[in-house]
Design an enzyme around this catalytic site. Structure first.
Site, PDB file in Angstrom:
ATOM      1  N   LYS A  95       0.797  -1.080  -0.003  1.00  0.00           N
ATOM      2  CA  LYS A  95       0.247  -0.126  -0.076  1.00  0.00           C
ATOM      3  C   LYS A  95       0.892   1.422  -0.090  1.00  0.00           C
ATOM      4  CE  LYS A  95      -3.247  -2.571   2.905  1.00  0.00           C
ATOM      5  NZ  LYS A  95      -4.217  -2.414   4.129  1.00  0.00           N
ATOM      6  N   TYR A 135     -11.794  -2.970  -2.152  1.00  0.00           N
ATOM      7  CA  TYR A 135     -12.354  -3.194  -0.767  1.00  0.00           C
ATOM      8  C   TYR A 135     -14.039  -3.191  -0.734  1.00  0.00           C
ATOM      9  CZ  TYR A 135      -8.029  -2.479   1.239  1.00  0.00           C
ATOM     10  OH  TYR A 135      -6.469  -2.818   1.828  1.00  0.00           O
ATOM     11  N   ASN A 198      -1.185  -0.463   7.923  1.00  0.00           N
ATOM     12  CA  ASN A 198      -0.709  -1.794   8.056  1.00  0.00           C
ATOM     13  C   ASN A 198       0.138  -2.325   6.638  1.00  0.00           C
ATOM     14  OD1 ASN A 198      -2.761  -2.552   6.384  1.00  0.00           O
ATOM     15  ND2 ASN A 198      -3.958  -3.699   7.829  1.00  0.00           N
ATOM     16  N   HIS A 201      -1.569  -5.672   1.428  1.00  0.00           N
ATOM     17  CA  HIS A 201      -2.810  -6.188   1.402  1.00  0.00           C
ATOM     18  C   HIS A 201      -2.449  -7.744   0.847  1.00  0.00           C
ATOM     19  CE1 HIS A 201      -6.590  -7.214  -0.006  1.00  0.00           C
ATOM     20  NE2 HIS A 201      -6.044  -8.024  -0.987  1.00  0.00           N
ATOM     21  N   GLU A 212      -9.282 -10.515  -7.285  1.00  0.00           N
ATOM     22  CA  GLU A 212      -8.440  -9.286  -7.160  1.00  0.00           C
ATOM     23  C   GLU A 212      -7.322  -9.207  -8.157  1.00  0.00           C
ATOM     24  OE1 GLU A 212      -8.944  -8.794  -2.260  1.00  0.00           O
ATOM     25  OE2 GLU A 212      -7.211  -9.777  -2.849  1.00  0.00           O
TER      26      GLU A 212
HETATM   27  P1  DAT Z   1      -6.763  -7.436   5.963  1.00  0.00           P
HETATM   28  O1  DAT Z   1      -6.046  -6.286   5.216  1.00  0.00           O
HETATM   29  O2  DAT Z   1      -5.868  -8.038   6.951  1.00  0.00           O
HETATM   30  O3  DAT Z   1      -7.171  -8.505   4.988  1.00  0.00           O
HETATM   31  P2  DAT Z   1      -9.395  -6.477   6.095  1.00  0.00           P
HETATM   32  O4  DAT Z   1      -9.574  -6.948   4.729  1.00  0.00           O
HETATM   33  O5  DAT Z   1     -10.353  -7.110   7.235  1.00  0.00           O
HETATM   34  O6  DAT Z   1      -8.032  -6.982   6.821  1.00  0.00           O
HETATM   35  O7  DAT Z   1      -9.481  -4.903   6.156  1.00  0.00           O
HETATM   36  C1  DAT Z   1      -8.749  -4.389   4.992  1.00  0.00           C
HETATM   37  C2  DAT Z   1      -8.073  -3.229   5.342  1.00  0.00           C
HETATM   38  O8  DAT Z   1      -8.882  -2.227   6.132  1.00  0.00           O
HETATM   39  C3  DAT Z   1      -7.123  -3.617   6.510  1.00  0.00           C
HETATM   40  O9  DAT Z   1      -5.669  -3.913   5.908  1.00  0.00           O
HETATM   41  C4  DAT Z   1      -6.926  -2.033   7.344  1.00  0.00           C
HETATM   42  C5  DAT Z   1      -8.288  -1.441   7.315  1.00  0.00           C
HETATM   43  N1  DAT Z   1      -8.935  -1.736   8.539  1.00  0.00           N
HETATM   44  C6  DAT Z   1      -9.449  -3.154   8.786  1.00  0.00           C
HETATM   45  N2  DAT Z   1     -10.025  -3.136   9.983  1.00  0.00           N
HETATM   46  C7  DAT Z   1      -9.805  -1.840  10.269  1.00  0.00           C
HETATM   47  C8  DAT Z   1     -10.528  -0.922  11.644  1.00  0.00           C
HETATM   48  N3  DAT Z   1     -10.944  -1.535  12.615  1.00  0.00           N
HETATM   49  N4  DAT Z   1     -10.068   0.386  11.526  1.00  0.00           N
HETATM   50  C9  DAT Z   1      -9.300   1.004  10.627  1.00  0.00           C
HETATM   51  N5  DAT Z   1      -8.993   0.367   9.518  1.00  0.00           N
HETATM   52  C10 DAT Z   1      -9.171  -1.062   9.401  1.00  0.00           C
HETATM   53 MG    MG Z   2      -8.780  -8.479   3.420  1.00  0.00          MG
END
Ligand code: DAT
Ligand code: MG
Length: 237
Positions: A95, A135, A198, A201, A212
């Site tokens: 990212k 997303y 973080n 992805h 994707e």
């Molecule tokens: P991942 O990236 O581990 O697959 P995800 O698909 O649940 O996690 O979420 C996508 C992204 O959204 C994640 O990398 C960071 C953001 N995100 C997830 N949970 C969040 C939260 N509680 N607050 C803020 N950003 C969040």
């Molecule tokens: Mg995810």
């Protein structure tokens, strides 16, 4: 002589694999091609062996090489087939925070060192609507808008990685979504601090991986090749 036979065998196998190593290699269709080749080469061997003599009764070295090359090629193809069964592709993206922090080489190195194979890569700044598509599963979440603003705020390094179990193991290399909960040794555990930044992805399953990859890459942008290290990364004893 042995070296010559081995080279010839390797060449035969490599040339077959490269001819058939297209994006569908790892589909059931691809396996069928490899299996058919392995079977048919066994079928033609006795005929080839009888052609391997010249008029003087001496065995012609080129025919011998050919005759030995085929079983060796078949062996290598069967080996290829054996590990092709678990082959997968996953979508991984660094990212904008990971790109800006200069973590591209660090992250790529972790996937490479593991033994996974890079088959597509490009640096691209997605539009906000593209980020929303990426997303789409999270559109009800309160952070969705900010997340999409962030993903479209700068260059993203989009990649496709290939390997046995790469979808699930890619997620292990990445670590938990919240870097506060990611284990040390994982990418997020070692290199990130908060969930909003973080850095990486990774697809979370076979269906999302397929969707994707199709969203981020045109089919012709995803390469297929046999890496020289595959025979050392994969194998059954
Ligand atoms: P991942 O990236 O581990 O697959 P995800 O698909 O649940 O996690 O979420 C996508 C992204 O959204 C994640 O990398 C960071 C953001 N995100 C997830 N949970 C969040 C939260 N509680 N607050 C803020 N950003 C969040
Ligand atoms: Mg995810």
């Amino acid at each position: 002589m042995t070296t010559q036979i081995f080279r010839s065998a390797s060449r035969a196998a490599r040339s077959f694999i490269s001819k058939h190593n297209n994006p569908r290699l790892f589909s059931s269709e691809g396996r069928a091609v490899a299996a058919a080749a392995a079977v048919s080469s066994k079928g033609v061997l006795p005929a080839l062996a009888s052609f391997g003599r010249d008029n003087s009764g001496n065995t012609s070295s080129s025919w011998i090489a050919g005759a030995f090359a085929l079983p060796a090629a078949a062996y290598m193809l069967q080996d290829q087939e054996a590990h092709a069964a678990g082959m997968e592709r996953t979508f991984i993206a660094i990212k904008p925070d990971g790109v800006q922090r200069g973590l591209i080489s660090e992250i790529i190195a972790r996937f490479e060192r593991k033994g996974f194979k890079l088959v597509a890569i490009k640096l691209i700044t997605p539009t906000k609507s593209f980020a929303q598509q990426h997303y789409h599963d999270l559109k009800e979440r309160p952070f969705f808008d900010g997340l999409c603003d962030f993903l479209s705020s700068g260059p993203v390094l989009a990649m496709v990685w290939e390997g046995e179990g790469v979808i699930k193991y890619g997620r292990k290399l990445i670590g938990a979504t919240d870097p506060q909960k990611s284990e040390p040794g994982t990418i997020r555990g070692d290199l990130a601090v908060v969930v909003g930044r973080n850095i990486i992805h990774g697809s979370d399953g076979p269906e999302t991986a397929k969707d994707e990859i199709n969203l981020w890459f045109k089919p012709e942008e995803v390469t297929s090749y046999t890496s020289n290290q595959e025979k050392w990364v994969y194998g059954n004893n």
